[in-house]
Structure formats: C-alpha cells, structure tokens
Design a protein around this motif. Structure first.
Motif, PDB file in Angstrom:
ATOM      1  N   UNK A  68       0.790  -1.226   0.000  1.00 32.88           N
ATOM      2  CA  UNK A  68       0.000   0.000   0.000  1.00 32.88           C
ATOM      3  C   UNK A  68       0.821   1.273   0.000  1.00 32.88           C
ATOM      4  N   UNK A  69       2.113   1.195  -0.327  1.00 31.04           N
ATOM      5  CA  UNK A  69       2.972   2.390  -0.346  1.00 31.04           C
ATOM      6  C   UNK A  69       2.559   3.294  -1.508  1.00 31.04           C
ATOM      7  N   UNK A  70       2.121   4.498  -1.182  1.00 29.94           N
ATOM      8  CA  UNK A  70       1.669   5.445  -2.194  1.00 29.94           C
ATOM      9  C   UNK A  70       2.775   6.380  -2.675  1.00 29.94           C
ATOM     10  N   UNK A  71       3.813   6.556  -1.886  1.00 31.34           N
ATOM     11  CA  UNK A  71       4.884   7.478  -2.254  1.00 31.34           C
ATOM     12  C   UNK A  71       6.178   7.025  -1.606  1.00 31.34           C
ATOM     13  N   UNK A  72       7.272   7.502  -2.167  1.00 26.27           N
ATOM     14  CA  UNK A  72       8.590   7.138  -1.685  1.00 26.27           C
ATOM     15  C   UNK A  72       9.538   8.295  -1.985  1.00 26.27           C
ATOM     16  N   UNK A  73      10.612   8.376  -1.236  1.00 30.71           N
ATOM     17  CA  UNK A  73      11.600   9.432  -1.425  1.00 30.71           C
ATOM     18  C   UNK A  73      12.818   8.883  -2.161  1.00 30.71           C
ATOM     19  N   UNK A  74      13.334   9.712  -3.080  1.00 32.43           N
ATOM     20  CA  UNK A  74      14.539   9.370  -3.826  1.00 32.43           C
ATOM     21  C   UNK A  74      15.363  10.637  -4.030  1.00 32.43           C
ATOM     22  N   UNK A  75      16.662  10.432  -4.207  1.00 31.72           N
ATOM     23  CA  UNK A  75      17.540  11.562  -4.478  1.00 31.72           C
ATOM     24  C   UNK A  75      17.389  11.997  -5.933  1.00 31.72           C
ATOM     25  N   UNK A  97      24.518  25.959  -9.655  1.00 28.92           N
ATOM     26  CA  UNK A  97      24.345  24.655 -10.311  1.00 28.92           C
ATOM     27  C   UNK A  97      23.106  24.643 -11.190  1.00 28.92           C
ATOM     28  N   UNK A  98      23.218  23.970 -12.328  1.00 25.33           N
ATOM     29  CA  UNK A  98      22.088  23.886 -13.240  1.00 25.33           C
ATOM     30  C   UNK A  98      21.131  22.763 -12.902  1.00 25.33           C
ATOM     31  N   UNK A  99      21.610  21.739 -12.231  1.00 25.18           N
ATOM     32  CA  UNK A  99      20.769  20.616 -11.850  1.00 25.18           C
ATOM     33  C   UNK A  99      20.166  20.831 -10.468  1.00 25.18           C
ATOM     34  N   UNK A 100      19.087  20.096 -10.212  1.00 20.44           N
ATOM     35  CA  UNK A 100      18.423  20.136  -8.917  1.00 20.44           C
ATOM     36  C   UNK A 100      18.991  19.014  -8.060  1.00 20.44           C
ATOM     37  N   UNK A 101      19.594  19.365  -6.936  1.00 19.95           N
ATOM     38  CA  UNK A 101      20.176  18.378  -6.027  1.00 19.95           C
ATOM     39  C   UNK A 101      19.445  18.462  -4.691  1.00 19.95           C
ATOM     40  N   UNK A 102      18.528  17.525  -4.504  1.00 14.33           N
ATOM     41  CA  UNK A 102      17.749  17.486  -3.275  1.00 14.33           C
ATOM     42  C   UNK A 102      17.044  16.134  -3.191  1.00 14.33           C
ATOM     43  N   UNK A 103      16.305  15.931  -2.128  1.00 13.61           N
ATOM     44  CA  UNK A 103      15.499  14.724  -1.968  1.00 13.61           C
ATOM     45  C   UNK A 103      14.103  14.988  -2.506  1.00 13.61           C
ATOM     46  N   UNK A 104      13.644  14.120  -3.394  1.00 18.02           N
ATOM     47  CA  UNK A 104      12.358  14.311  -4.062  1.00 18.02           C
ATOM     48  C   UNK A 104      11.349  13.269  -3.574  1.00 18.02           C
ATOM     49  N   UNK A 105      10.097  13.621  -3.717  1.00 17.44           N
ATOM     50  CA  UNK A 105       8.989  12.742  -3.346  1.00 17.44           C
ATOM     51  C   UNK A 105       8.331  12.231  -4.620  1.00 17.44           C
ATOM     52  N   UNK A 106       8.206  10.899  -4.733  1.00 14.57           N
ATOM     53  CA  UNK A 106       7.646  10.276  -5.928  1.00 14.57           C
ATOM     54  C   UNK A 106       6.363   9.559  -5.543  1.00 14.57           C
ATOM     55  N   UNK A 107       5.286   9.849  -6.271  1.00 15.70           N
ATOM     56  CA  UNK A 107       4.004   9.188  -6.045  1.00 15.70           C
ATOM     57  C   UNK A 107       3.893   7.953  -6.927  1.00 15.70           C
ATOM     58  N   UNK A 108       2.921   7.110  -6.615  1.00 16.56           N
ATOM     59  CA  UNK A 108       2.775   5.845  -7.343  1.00 16.56           C
ATOM     60  C   UNK A 108       2.405   6.052  -8.804  1.00 16.56           C
ATOM     61  N   UNK A 109       1.810   7.195  -9.154  1.00 17.97           N
ATOM     62  CA  UNK A 109       1.471   7.461 -10.555  1.00 17.97           C
ATOM     63  C   UNK A 109       2.615   8.106 -11.321  1.00 17.97           C
TER      64      UNK A 109
END
Length: 401
Positions: A101-108, A129-141
């Motif tokens: 039932x995990x709806x979201x997860x964190x990734x770098x 810096x041109x890139x985004x360097x942080x921890x992101x939240x990813x949803x199941x969709x």
C-alpha cells in the motif's frame, strides 16, 4: 584462481547492469526497500522520462521567496527561495498493492532525470548549479515533487537619477537550458506561482510589487526555442536616513548662500559666511560620494544640484570681493563709470538689470557719505549688488546637464 573468479564476477555484474537488470536479492519483508530497488533500476538521469519521444515533459514551478539582497556597487540582486518542481516520470510508476500500500517514496534527485534549471542573467562570479540536487517525493502514478532551496544572483542595472528616492526593477530570467519547448515545457503553477508571505526584503529597500511572466523562447543568440520564466521585483529605497544626511544638508548650504546675500557687502561677515558655505559644500560633496553607489547609467540629480550650488557660491564670493574692492577705491572714477551709473539710476535700463527695490532705485540718497568727493565707485558697487539675482538664472541655463 581468485583473480579469475573476481574478474568473472565483475564482468557478470557489469553485463547485468548494462542489460538493465539488478542483481538478485533475497526476498525482504520491507516493502519500501523492494520499491527503492525496483525504482532505482528503472530510473536513469540521462534521458527524458517519457515513453513517447514526441511527448514533452511538463515541468511546473512555484517560487516560495524567502530573502533578497541588493548590491548597488556590483549591480546584482540575490534571491533565496524554495522552488517547487513538479513533473511526471513515466518510468517510476507502481501498483501500491504490490508494495504494502505504499503510495509514495523518497529518492535523491541525482538518481533520476531532473530538468536543467538555469538563470540566464546570472552573475558569472557566483557559481549556480544547473541541476536540482535534493530529496524528491515520488508518487505511485509517477508524479515527482522536488523542493530545493536555491540561491540565485542575477544582474540588475542601477539608475541613480532620483537617488536617494530611486526605484529598482530587477528581473530574473529562468529557463531549462538547451531543452526546447517540445521536449521540456517549463511553466508556472496555475495557482500561487509566486509565494512571498514570509518574504524578507533587501535591507534598505521596500518591496512594492512582484510580477511573473512566461516568455516565448525565441532568442537571437541561440538556435533554441526554450521558454523563459521571469520574476520581476520592484523595489524602492528607504531614504529616511539618506535624506537626513544628504538632502537636508544640501538645502541648508543653499540657504546659507542665499542668506549671505542679505548682508552688507562692505562687511567681512558676508565673505566669511560665503567661505563657510563653500567649505560646507565640499564636505557635503565628500559625504555624497561616500554614500553614492559607484556605477550608474545616469548622473544623480543631487550631484548636479550641488555642482550648481557650488558655482553660485563661488560667483557670490567673487562678487563680494569685487564690491569690497570698489567701495575701498579712493581714486576718481573714469567717465564710463559715471555714465554707467547715470544710465542705471536715471534711465529705463535699470528695470532690465536690477529690481526696483535695489540699492540704485532710491538714487544718490542711498549712497552713504564716506567723506570722499567722488562717490561714483560706491554707486557702482551698490548697483552691482543685485547683479547675481539677475544673471545667475541665465548662466545656469547654459550649464550642461
């Protein structure tokens, strides 16, 4: 033997990674670990996260502004903000029921694709810096949300004509560099694209307004049509302190020069007051040069005002010395002086040169009896007493702006 086994194991691992397969792992009851492993294998930061190459990645941005500084000398503006990035990664989707039932997860962010976010008018002396360097939240969709804290320093030219009551219109230009609109569609969020509730303006400046816009990516410098996002800051300088140290003293030194003209020219008090006012002008000028920003595309009006005031004071000093010299003369006046006095005192020309309230308007009775037989020099001195009031406006018009 051990070396051969190690080489075989390493080659097998590289081949499996090249084929896109992760090494086998025993079943783990922790669903989040399995989800991370599968997403790590499916993600790649080298290509756009779309299954159809003709589709564009829609990247939405929201700026949560926090702090800003403005450097007059370097002509730069620095903005600190939390920037919300939202896009969809079609390769990072899963069925929540397969992972407890995990709806979201964190990734770098560096482990997956992220847009190249560039400030076009950036200060080259500050690395961004041109890139985004942080921890992101990813949803199941596949919806990805990244909220990095970014500090951008951009160029903002100064215009000091109305200093210290001047304004600034600083605009930052953002784009996804070398990623055209049909590949990466960069745009603002439809709701609250710029948030500045907790925004702290630059010291010494008051924020009047913040505007944003999305410009079409058609530039003459480069063969790319990547869209440009702009954020404009309209600032007004807090001039209360500068008014007390610059504007009020400027008015005082001018009044000092004007009041000296009311004193009797034969006394040294007028000359002393003018010299003191001239010294005050140069002290004020040094103070203005210390407070005034170094670079500007326009000349500040306060400098022109002080320049004209210094010129008037010098002219009044010269006139006072001349009047004192004429009053002190004891030699008989030549004929042209007598003729000039007669013309100015009795003819209609006196209304064009001096006012009717001048020293010459009342005739010879206004000239003090100094015991000399010839008082023509004193008459000429009294007639020239009003000369600066008539000539100065005409002279100032000839000065360059």
């Amino acid at each position: 033997m051990y070396v051969g086994t190690f080489v075989w194991f390493l080659s097998t691992l590289l081949v499996s990674k090249a084929d896109g397969d992760c090494p086998a792992r025993q079943a783990d009851p922790h669903h989040e670990i399995r989800l991370h492993m599968n997403l790590s294998c499916a993600s790649d930061n080298s290509y756009r996260p779309v299954k159809d190459l003709e589709s564009a990645v829609d990247v939405r941005l929201r700026f949560d502004l926090k702090y800003m500084t403005f450097d007059d000398d370097k002509e730069t503006v620095t903005v600190v903000s939390w920037v919300v990035f939202n896009w969809k990664n079609e390769f990072l989707t899963w069925n929540a029921s397969d992972y407890g039932g995990a709806q979201e997860v964190q990734m770098e962010s560096y482990s997956m694709w992220s847009p190249i976010f560039t400030l076009l008018n950036a200060d080259v002396s500050v690395y961004t810096p041109g890139r985004v360097y942080t921890t992101c939240l990813i949803a199941s969709d596949g919806a990805v949300t990244c909220v990095p804290q970014l500090t951008h320093t951009g160029l903002c030219s100064t215009a000091l004509r109305n200093w210290p009551h001047d304004r600034r219109n600083c605009t930052l230009y953002y784009t996804s560099w070398m990623q055209t609109e049909d590949k990466v569609n960069l745009s603002f969020h439809e709701k609250d694209p710029v948030v500045f509730q907790d925004f702290q303006s630059a010291p010494g400046w008051r924020l009047l307004d913040i505007t944003h816009a999305r410009l079409p990516g058609q530039r003459t410098c480069c063969p790319y049509n990547d869209p440009v996002l702009t954020i404009s800051f309209i600032l007004k300088r807090e001039a209360a302190g500068l008014a007390a140290t610059v504007l009020i003293p400027s008015v005082i030194v001018v009044l000092l020069t004007c009041s000296s003209l009311l004193l009797t020219a034969s006394l040294k008090t007028r000359l002393s007051l003018l010299c003191f006012g001239l010294f005050g002008h140069f002290v004020l000028l040094s103070q203005v040069c210390f407070l005034l920003p170094t670079f500007s595309s326009e000349t500040p009006s306060i400098l022109l005002f002080i320049r004209h005031s210094i010129f008037i004071t010098l002219l009044c000093v010269w006139e006072t010395l001349g009047i004192m010299f004429l009053i002190g003369k004891v030699s008989p006046a030549p004929g042209w002086v007598v003729s000039a006095n007669s013309t100015l005192m009795n003819g209609p020309a006196r209304y064009l040169v001096i006012s009717e309230f001048g020293a010459c308007a009342s005739g010879e009775d206004s000239v003090p009896d100094d015991g000399r037989a010839n008082r023509e020099w004193t008459k000429l001195a009294n007639c020239t007493y009003e000369f600066p009031c008539i000539s100065l406006p005409r002279v100032l018009k000839t000065l360059p702006p």
